[in-house]
Scaffold this motif. Structure first.
Motif, PDB file in Angstrom:
ATOM      1  N   ASN A  65      13.605   4.496   1.349  1.00 19.57           N
ATOM      2  CA  ASN A  65      13.044   3.200   1.741  1.00 19.57           C
ATOM      3  C   ASN A  65      11.718   2.925   1.045  1.00 19.57           C
ATOM      4  O   ASN A  65      11.433   1.797   0.642  1.00 19.57           O
ATOM      5  CB  ASN A  65      12.831   3.164   3.259  1.00 19.57           C
ATOM      6  N   LEU A  66      10.902   3.968   0.904  1.00 17.60           N
ATOM      7  CA  LEU A  66       9.584   3.796   0.291  1.00 17.60           C
ATOM      8  C   LEU A  66       9.698   3.464  -1.198  1.00 17.60           C
ATOM      9  O   LEU A  66       8.926   2.661  -1.720  1.00 17.60           O
ATOM     10  CB  LEU A  66       8.744   5.052   0.492  1.00 17.60           C
ATOM     11  N   THR A  67      10.653   4.083  -1.888  1.00 20.05           N
ATOM     12  CA  THR A  67      10.832   3.773  -3.312  1.00 20.05           C
ATOM     13  C   THR A  67      11.407   2.372  -3.517  1.00 20.05           C
ATOM     14  O   THR A  67      11.358   1.836  -4.624  1.00 20.05           O
ATOM     15  CB  THR A  67      11.761   4.802  -3.990  1.00 20.05           C
ATOM     16  N   GLY A  68      11.917   1.787  -2.430  1.00 22.17           N
ATOM     17  CA  GLY A  68      12.408   0.417  -2.511  1.00 22.17           C
ATOM     18  C   GLY A  68      11.282  -0.609  -2.487  1.00 22.17           C
ATOM     19  O   GLY A  68      11.513  -1.793  -2.744  1.00 22.17           O
ATOM     20  N   ILE A  69      10.058  -0.149  -2.193  1.00 25.66           N
ATOM     21  CA  ILE A  69       8.896  -1.038  -2.220  1.00 25.66           C
ATOM     22  C   ILE A  69       8.501  -1.278  -3.670  1.00 25.66           C
ATOM     23  O   ILE A  69       8.316  -0.330  -4.442  1.00 25.66           O
ATOM     24  CB  ILE A  69       7.714  -0.420  -1.431  1.00 25.66           C
TER      25      ILE A  69
END
Length: 349
Positions: A65-69
């Motif tokens: 989810n964080l790399t999707g930022i």
């Protein structure tokens, strides 16, 4: 109790600002602490834009989810998570430490002594309480009462905090707050100012409203989040069995977000739920209805309450499921309360 409340000076009923509370231990670490740990200010800003305002909240997200930022690579995410782990300990603790953490849980009075006692003192923070039942069974009326009782000082069984209200059915009535506030001896205008309200129109909008709460809760003292109702928009935006799997997946994501908010900021989450007809209930069941949302919603709720209509303004509540009550007691324990112009109260004999 009401007479006691009215005897208290109005100044005692005002909310205590977060910075004025010296003896309250911080329950979360601000995301800004990552800067002193070597994380770029711009990357911290990207996390905040994504609705992440605490290190505790950061650790509740997967690296996927964080790399999707936008702007955060895998390398940056690894570095951010490593820094956050040094600030926040989310690993194993002893049972004694867990017991100490439970002491931070606040139980907010419901307006009815019988209902509060049934719940072990009131609606719990760091937990999700679900109330399901047919229309006019008292779910929204309890939500309005909690909007006021949450703002009472701790010594009056309140939460001394603000309230966030997400309304998906258009049932919130600020004019209902006024007589309830007067009942508790509070200033209605001050009570209304301490309620942040938003009307949700789609399930996506509902989820985005939850993301936006992180900024408010990290800077102000909130003690209650109300979602009324949790399932309504999902039943509208997803139709037919063909979309059921996607609906349940999106519902699970939103419920996960509610759980994280409850634990991250030590707020009570009170959500209402609708009921659906249960064709398999059988002819021997007088009221063959079951809560909507299926197993996904059932597993997310910490405490489940079933509401039904009684005689006149009388309502009946049953503890449907709760981890701190024996199963037999949770199934068989009923109580009566009434809906009055001044909110939820004990039923008159």
């Amino acid at each position: 109790m009401i007479a006691t409340l009215k005897a208290v000076e109005a100044s005692q009923l005002q909310l205590v600002e977060r910075e004025d509370i010296d003896d309250e231990e911080d329950l979360f670490e601000s995301i800004d602490k990552l800067i002193s740990a070597g994380i770029n200010t711009g990357d911290v800003k990207k996390l905040q834009d994504a609705g992440i305002y605490t290190c505790n909240g950061l650790m509740m997200h997967t690296k996927k989810n964080l790399t999707g930022i936008k702007g955060l690579s895998e390398a940056k995410v690894d570095k951010i998570c490593e820094a956050a782990e040094k600030i926040v300990n989310l690993g194993y603790i002893t049972g004694s430490d867990a017991l100490l953490r439970r002491k931070s849980v606040i139980r907010i009075t419901t307006g009815s002594q019988a209902l509060a006692e049934l719940l072990g003192g009131g609606i719990e923070t760091s937990a999700i309480t679900e109330a399901f039942g047919e229309f006019r069974s008292g779910k929204t009326q309890l939500a309005h009462t909690l909007c006021v009782s949450t703002q009472l000082p701790a010594n009056m069984r309140g939460g001394n905090g603000k309230v966030a209200y997400i309304d998906t059915e258009g049932t919130f009535r600020p004019d209902r707050i006024i007589p309830i506030a007067e009942r508790f001896g509070m200033d209605p205008a001050a009570v209304l100012d301490n309620i942040v309200y938003a009307r949700g129109y789609t399930y996506e909008h509902q989820y985005n409203l939850l993301l936006g709460l992180a900024a408010k809760m990290s800077g102000e003292q909130f003690r209650l989040l109300i979602v009324d109702s949790v399932i309504a928009l999902f039943r509208v935006d997803f139709t037919g069995r063909g979309e059921l799997a996607e609906r349940q997946q999106k519902l699970a994501q939103m419920l996960s977000r509610l759980t994280k908010i409850a634990e991250e900021f030590n707020v009570a989450v009170y959500m209402t739920n609708q009921v659906i007809a249960d064709p398999g209930g059988g002819v021997f069941i007088s009221d063959p209805k079951k809560p909507a949302g299926g197993h996904v919603l059932a597993h997310a709720a910490t405490i489940r309450l079933m509401f039904r209509k009684g005689k006149g303004e009388q309502r009946v509540c049953k503890v449907f499921d709760a981890p701190n009550l024996p199963e037999a007691e949770a199934i068989s324990f009923y109580l009566n309360f009434s809906i009055t112009p001044r909110g939820i109260a004990d039923a008159k004999d």
